[in-house]
Design an enzyme around this catalytic site. Structure first.
Site, PDB file in Angstrom:
ATOM      1  N   GLU A   1      52.282 -25.670  43.882  1.00 50.21           N
ATOM      2  CA  GLU A   1      51.806 -24.297  43.643  1.00 50.21           C
ATOM      3  C   GLU A   1      52.745 -23.258  44.269  1.00 50.21           C
ATOM      4  O   GLU A   1      52.324 -22.138  44.563  1.00 50.21           O
ATOM      5  CB  GLU A   1      50.371 -24.113  44.184  1.00 50.21           C
ATOM      6  CG  GLU A   1      49.334 -25.060  43.619  1.00 50.21           C
ATOM      7  CD  GLU A   1      49.008 -24.846  42.132  1.00 50.21           C
ATOM      8  OE1 GLU A   1      49.589 -23.930  41.507  1.00 50.21           O
ATOM      9  OE2 GLU A   1      48.201 -25.614  41.603  1.00 50.21           O
TER      10      GLU A   1
ATOM     11  N   GLU B   1      27.065 -11.003  56.768  1.00 47.54           N
ATOM     12  CA  GLU B   1      28.450 -10.795  57.210  1.00 47.54           C
ATOM     13  C   GLU B   1      29.435 -10.658  56.033  1.00 47.54           C
ATOM     14  O   GLU B   1      30.516 -10.109  56.191  1.00 47.54           O
ATOM     15  CB  GLU B   1      28.913 -11.959  58.104  1.00 47.54           C
ATOM     16  CG  GLU B   1      29.046 -13.261  57.338  1.00 47.54           C
ATOM     17  CD  GLU B   1      29.564 -14.431  58.186  1.00 47.54           C
ATOM     18  OE1 GLU B   1      29.010 -15.527  58.030  1.00 47.54           O
ATOM     19  OE2 GLU B   1      30.507 -14.257  58.968  1.00 47.54           O
TER      20      GLU B   1
ATOM     21  N   HIS C   1      38.281 -25.512  39.892  1.00 42.45           N
ATOM     22  CA  HIS C   1      39.440 -26.011  40.641  1.00 42.45           C
ATOM     23  C   HIS C   1      39.354 -25.694  42.137  1.00 42.45           C
ATOM     24  O   HIS C   1      39.368 -26.604  42.961  1.00 42.45           O
ATOM     25  CB  HIS C   1      40.718 -25.422  40.022  1.00 42.45           C
ATOM     26  CG  HIS C   1      41.981 -25.900  40.675  1.00 42.45           C
ATOM     27  ND1 HIS C   1      43.148 -26.119  39.986  1.00 42.45           N
ATOM     28  CD2 HIS C   1      42.265 -26.191  41.965  1.00 42.45           C
ATOM     29  CE1 HIS C   1      44.082 -26.553  40.814  1.00 42.45           C
ATOM     30  NE2 HIS C   1      43.567 -26.594  42.027  1.00 42.45           N
TER      31      HIS C   1
ATOM     32  N   HIS D   1      45.356 -22.306  49.786  1.00 48.08           N
ATOM     33  CA  HIS D   1      44.654 -22.822  48.611  1.00 48.08           C
ATOM     34  C   HIS D   1      43.882 -24.072  49.005  1.00 48.08           C
ATOM     35  O   HIS D   1      44.460 -25.003  49.584  1.00 48.08           O
ATOM     36  CB  HIS D   1      45.659 -23.151  47.501  1.00 48.08           C
ATOM     37  CG  HIS D   1      45.067 -23.896  46.343  1.00 48.08           C
ATOM     38  ND1 HIS D   1      43.995 -23.419  45.620  1.00 48.08           N
ATOM     39  CD2 HIS D   1      45.383 -25.088  45.783  1.00 48.08           C
ATOM     40  CE1 HIS D   1      43.693 -24.286  44.669  1.00 48.08           C
ATOM     41  NE2 HIS D   1      44.512 -25.320  44.747  1.00 48.08           N
TER      42      HIS D   1
ATOM     43  N   HIS E   1      40.125 -26.699  47.978  1.00 48.48           N
ATOM     44  CA  HIS E   1      39.182 -27.149  46.952  1.00 48.48           C
ATOM     45  C   HIS E   1      37.779 -27.240  47.562  1.00 48.48           C
ATOM     46  O   HIS E   1      37.237 -28.344  47.702  1.00 48.48           O
ATOM     47  CB  HIS E   1      39.589 -28.520  46.412  1.00 48.48           C
ATOM     48  CG  HIS E   1      40.895 -28.564  45.683  1.00 48.48           C
ATOM     49  ND1 HIS E   1      41.491 -29.747  45.265  1.00 48.48           N
ATOM     50  CD2 HIS E   1      41.716 -27.564  45.265  1.00 48.48           C
ATOM     51  CE1 HIS E   1      42.630 -29.479  44.632  1.00 48.48           C
ATOM     52  NE2 HIS E   1      42.800 -28.156  44.635  1.00 48.48           N
TER      53      HIS E   1
HETATM   54  O1  2HA Z   1      48.190 -29.869  45.696  1.00 44.09           O
HETATM   55  O2  2HA Z   1      45.735 -28.435  44.877  1.00 44.09           O
HETATM   56  O3  2HA Z   1      46.468 -27.073  42.748  1.00 44.09           O
HETATM   57  C1  2HA Z   1      47.348 -30.088  44.671  1.00 44.09           C
HETATM   58  C2  2HA Z   1      46.668 -28.861  44.268  1.00 44.09           C
HETATM   59  C3  2HA Z   1      47.187 -28.177  43.083  1.00 44.09           C
HETATM   60 ZN    ZN Z   2      44.441 -27.180  43.776  1.00 41.86          ZN
END
Ligand code: 2HA
Ligand code: ZN
Length: 275
Positions: free
Chosen positions: A116, A170, A211, A140, A142
């Protein structure tokens, strides 16, 4: 100083472990990047190598010319960052055009920076400008509950912001500008990077439907704390929706206006719609 001894590297590693422990980084899921301060580059300069070849970034980020970034490696597991940082992390330098990068430290067993990288660097470019240089971290992850909500809520900034604000008092103070939402897109490329960085002009949080989530912040604590706050709020919403489809009581638009006045934050009226 050795790269591994620098405070920003230790903070980076701790954040990776914290994210792993929250359950947000199954397998090689998620990625993290940090834009170094000039004095941090000076501090570790002796430990950097000059052998890396210039590689295309996959996006043009002239606003980040000559900057250095610490990033997670493509296919690397957050679980392993604290155990083998020199294998899992990459310290990269950008060229004067902001079109290429080269490796200066890390990935000692080979590999590439995060898949990414275009999204991370385009977000850094936008947030550096929007924050007057204060924002340095793009994260980033998940997180389970935010992802679950992308299957049941309309994929609009207005609905995600308002519903998550309502779940904890909050929230409007922690993310007063709101949350952006990107519909499902192929990850890893320039198109999703453009869509995300457009949202980052207005927000510090962008949800990727089905995602995960991107957060931007000034330092590791603020950025991790932002991800944590949004995900906690999503967890409360998932629990609430699981108990009953409607809320018996909640925080009203006028409650939000009162909170904003007392806490000195500006809450855009477009999130305070009547339902
Ligand atoms: O690294 O999260 O979006 C794997 C991911 C790609
Ligand atoms: Zn990801």
């Amino acid at each position: 100083m050795k790269v591994l001894e620098a405070d920003f590297v230790q903070g980076f590693i701790r954040m990776c472990s914290d994210g792993w422990e929250r359950g947000w980084h199954e397998r090689n899921g998620g990625n993290l990047s940090y834009r170094l301060k000039a004095e941090e580059v000076t501090e570790i300069e002796d430990d950097l190598n000059e052998d890396g070849q210039w590689q295309p970034i996959g996006a043009d980020v002239p606003g980040l010319a000559n900057e250095f970034f610490l990033v997670t490696g493509s296919g690397k597991y957050f679980r392993n960052v604290s155990l083998a940082p020199e294998d899992c992390l990459a310290l990269i330098e950008l060229d004067p055009a902001g079109a290429h990068y080269r490796l200066r430290w890390g990935l000692k067993n080979g590999g590439r920076p995060t898949s990414e990288l275009p999204s991370h660097l385009m977000n850094h470019e936008v947030k550096k400008a929007a924050s007057g240089g204060r924002h340095r971290v793009i994260y980033h992850a998940h997180p389970t509950n935010v992802i679950a909500l992308t299957f049941v809520l309309p994929l609009t900034d207005e609905v995600f912001t308002r519903e998550l604000w309502e779940m904890a008092t909050e929230c409007p103070v922690v993310f007063p500008d709101g949350i952006g939402v990107v519909g499902w897109m192929v990850p890893g490329g320039r198109d999703i990077a453009v869509a995300t960085s457009k949202l980052m002009e207005k927000y510090d949080v962008a949800v990727w439907a089905h995602h995960g989530m991107f957060c931007s912040g000034e330092d590791f604590d603020l950025t991790f704390g932002l991800m944590h706050t949004v995900e906690k709020s999503a967890e409360i919403l998932v629990k609430t929706l699981s108990m009953r489809p409607d809320k018996r009581q909640t925080i009203s638009p006028q409650n939000f206006r009162d909170l904003a006045a007392d806490f000195g934050v500006k809450l855009p009226e477009r999130f305070l719609y009547e339902k």
